[in-house]
Design a protein around this motif. Structure first.
Motif, PDB file in Angstrom:
ATOM      1  N   ALA A  20       0.823   7.800   7.998  1.00  0.00           N
ATOM      2  CA  ALA A  20       0.565   6.372   7.767  1.00  0.00           C
ATOM      3  C   ALA A  20       1.694   5.538   8.368  1.00  0.00           C
ATOM      4  O   ALA A  20       1.444   4.539   9.047  1.00  0.00           O
ATOM      5  N   ASP A  25       1.599   1.761   9.008  1.00  0.00           N
ATOM      6  CA  ASP A  25       1.135   1.418   7.670  1.00  0.00           C
ATOM      7  C   ASP A  25       2.149   1.865   6.614  1.00  0.00           C
ATOM      8  O   ASP A  25       3.100   2.594   6.912  1.00  0.00           O
ATOM      9  N   ASP A  43      -6.437  11.525   2.615  1.00  0.00           N
ATOM     10  CA  ASP A  43      -6.363  10.240   3.294  1.00  0.00           C
ATOM     11  C   ASP A  43      -4.944   9.709   3.180  1.00  0.00           C
ATOM     12  O   ASP A  43      -4.121  10.254   2.430  1.00  0.00           O
ATOM     13  N   ARG A  46      -4.222   2.630   4.548  1.00  0.00           N
ATOM     14  CA  ARG A  46      -4.834   1.962   5.693  1.00  0.00           C
ATOM     15  C   ARG A  46      -4.885   0.452   5.464  1.00  0.00           C
ATOM     16  O   ARG A  46      -5.837  -0.207   5.836  1.00  0.00           O
ATOM     17  N   ARG A  54      -7.258  -0.637   0.682  1.00  0.00           N
ATOM     18  CA  ARG A  54      -7.475   0.634   1.381  1.00  0.00           C
ATOM     19  C   ARG A  54      -6.365   1.652   1.113  1.00  0.00           C
ATOM     20  O   ARG A  54      -5.721   2.165   2.006  1.00  0.00           O
TER      21      ARG A  54
END
Length: 164
Positions: A20, A25, A43, A46, A54
């Motif tokens: 990320a 991010d 994940d 985001r 997100r």
């Protein structure tokens, strides 16, 4: 106390948080693991595109609601680099996911951001159990805390400081 197989999932969360960060991010990563130890989904944050909802924990809650039975969700564990925010804790509880294991606590993150003079987020930082008292929560995990702290320091050193 987490065992060695759980450290593998938590290390993956730290890797996802680094991914990320590499993508510009905020450094958060999460892994959803089934009762049999199978990684079901993963994940990372985001939010850089402007949608501040997100978060990976929220995405995994939605993923599990669409793909797993209530029994499978209850038996699953979410491993994550940082303790769930209130939004993610609520999503976790609403879809009936099982336990949460996190590397760094919300209190630790708040302290780090305070040291860096990052503005407070628009939502109060609360421990998961204050939002979702029925969820089993374990953390922090001292073996990996410094790695997560370093990622946050790198992110906020490179930006003006947006917080989750």
């Amino acid at each position: 106390m987490v065992n060695s197989s759980e450290l593998v999932y938590l290390r993956r969360c730290v890797e996802l948080a680094a991914d990320a960060l590499q993508a510009g991010d905020e450094p958060f990563g999460s892994v959803l693991v089934g009762a049999d130890g199978t990684v079901l989904a993963e994940d990372h944050n985001r939010v850089a595109g402007g949608d501040r909802t997100r978060h990976p924990e929220f995405a995994l809650a939605r993923w599990s609601a669409a793909r797993l039975t209530p029994e499978e969700r209850a038996a699953a564990t979410v491993y994550t680099s940082g303790e769930h925010c209130p939004m993610c804790a609520a999503a976790h509880a609403w879809v009936g996911l099982g336990r949460i294991v996190y590397v760094a606590s919300s209190a630790q993150l708040s302290a780090w951001l305070g040291e860096l003079e990052v503005p407070e987020p628009p939502v109060r930082t609360l421990p998961v159990q204050e939002v979702a008292p029925g969820v089993t929560v374990e953390g922090p995990v001292p073996e990996l805390v410094e790695e997560v702290r370093a990622l946050h320091h790198r992110f906020h050193a490179a930006t003006s400081g947006h917080v989750r």
